[in-house]
Design an enzyme around this catalytic site. Structure first.
Site, short mmCIF file in Angstrom:
data_model
loop_
_atom_site.label_atom_id
_atom_site.label_comp_id
_atom_site.label_asym_id
_atom_site.label_seq_id
_atom_site.Cartn_x
_atom_site.Cartn_y
_atom_site.Cartn_z
CD GLU A 116 -2.97 0.98 2.49
OE1 GLU A 116 -4.51 2.10 1.95
OE2 GLU A 116 -2.53 0.96 3.23
CD GLU A 141 2.15 7.99 5.39
OE1 GLU A 141 2.43 9.15 5.49
OE2 GLU A 141 1.52 7.37 5.23
CG ASN A 168 10.19 9.05 -3.31
OD1 ASN A 168 9.44 9.26 -3.32
ND2 ASN A 168 11.12 10.16 -3.90
CG ASP A 190 -0.82 15.18 -1.91
OD1 ASP A 190 -2.09 16.85 -2.60
OD2 ASP A 190 -0.11 16.48 -1.64
CG ASP A 226 -12.27 12.19 -1.37
OD1 ASP A 226 -10.78 12.98 -1.88
OD2 ASP A 226 -11.81 12.66 0.16
CB THR A 287 -10.46 5.21 7.02
OG1 THR A 287 -10.91 6.00 5.29
CG2 THR A 287 -9.13 3.90 6.73
CG ASN A 288 -11.77 7.93 11.75
OD1 ASN A 288 -12.95 7.30 11.87
ND2 ASN A 288 -11.60 8.04 12.74
CG PHE A 289 -8.98 10.44 4.85
CD1 PHE A 289 -8.46 11.90 4.81
CD2 PHE A 289 -9.26 10.46 3.38
CE1 PHE A 289 -8.11 12.27 3.71
CE2 PHE A 289 -9.14 10.95 1.85
CZ PHE A 289 -8.39 12.55 2.44
CD GLU A 290 -13.72 5.28 1.77
OE1 GLU A 290 -14.45 5.33 0.84
OE2 GLU A 290 -13.25 4.46 1.95
#
Length: 312
Positions: A116, A141, A168, A190, A226, A287-290
């Site tokens: 991921e 990450e 990276n 991003d 999104d 997730t909370n982000f989604e």
């Protein structure tokens, strides 16, 4: 690992690595160096070219981990964090190659590997690792708080099938051998909304070539965003590339012209065309982000691209 190195406070702004945090960064900010845990490397003869004017898809800023995340780093970095990077741009260190031998060395088995890119707080990749003990997971990450939170979630459950690399991602895929990876996941990267920064988006032709090489035959690259303009960008990059098949079965209407941060409200009045996308990937936890994106009225665009033999 040098435990003293890992006990030092990390120097990165707290927050998620998904694009909500990256919107806070200044593209001209000078990146800072972060520590990584010790692990042995493979294939010392590998070479890693680093272009002088490399385009990065992330920017890092100074800051500190809170006490909880610092403890997570101190407690779990030895177990989960791979030492494969060098320099303040998180390039892959000379001598590191991601291949099946590397997987066997660091996971202790020959199970399929899912990578991921941009794991954010680690909610998705850790949930997937817990649900699929027969599969290995590698979480990539760049932001210290995201790394630390992923370590925390994995460590609490004692998961044996996940590793984390603060690297990276494009540089890692340049040194990944063919057929090493079963799937690649890139969820909510991003969006770099300003037009002049679109070149920083992680989904690019060069990246797709490297991922295609890394995947097993018929392996998958799953992408989600999104941001409508990023969805158009994905289609433009991926839909007509030799070696990739869009497995989507959902018809989506998108504007055929790009918008930037200043004129996004013009998209509705632009000419539109139909594109094929996928149903929501069931393997991605909500997730909370989604949830925040959905609450804000944004549409989630899912993509599934399959790596097939190139025709040439």
């Amino acid at each position: 690992m040098n435990s003293n190195t890992m006990s030092e406070t990390r120097n990165v702004t707290p927050g998620s690595s998904n694009h909500s945090e990256e919107h806070m960064t200044d593209p001209m900010t000078t990146p800072t160096t972060a520590g990584v845990a010790h692990a042995t490397t493979a294939n010392a003869s590998a070479t890693h070219p680093h272009p002088l004017h490399k385009v990065l898809s992330f920017v890092r800023r100074s800051g500190r981990l809170d006490d909880r995340l610092q403890r997570a780093w101190d407690n779990y970095a030895d177990t989960y964090l791979l030492d494969i990077t060098t320099g303040n741009l998180l390039d892959v260190r000379e001598g590191v190659t991601l291949n099946r031998n590397f997987v066997a060395q660091h996971w202790g088995n020959d199970n399929p590997l899912i990578v991921e890119i941009g794991t954010g707080q680690g909610e998705n990749v850790v949930a997937a690792a817990a649900a699929h003990p027969e599969t290995n997971f590698l979480a990539l990450e760049v932001y210290d708080p995201g790394v630390a939170h992923t370590l925390l979630l994995a460590g609490k459950q004692g998961l044996p099938n996940i590793r984390v690399a603060q690297v990276n991602a494009p540089e890692l895929f340049k040194v990944t051998e063919p057929g090493t990876v079963a799937e690649v996941w890139t969820f909510f990267p991003d969006p770099w909304p300003k037009k002049k920064h679109h070149k920083r988006r992680i989904v690019q032709v060069g990246m797709s070539d490297d991922i295609h090489r890394a995947l097993v035959e018929n392996g998958l690259w799953r992408i989600a965003t999104d941001i409508e303009d990023y969805a158009l960008h994905v289609h433009e990059v991926m839909d007509h590339l030799d070696g990739w098949t869009n497995l989507g079965g959902v018809t989506v209407s998108l504007p055929v012209e790009h918008v930037g941060k200043g004129n996004a409200d013009m998209a509705a009045d632009m000419p539109h065309a139909d594109f094929k996308e996928s149903e929501r990937f069931e393997g991605r936890v909500l997730t909370n982000f989604e949830k925040k994106g959905l609450a804000a009225g944004r549409v989630i665009h899912d993509f599934t691209y399959q790596a097939v033999p190139v025709s040439r």
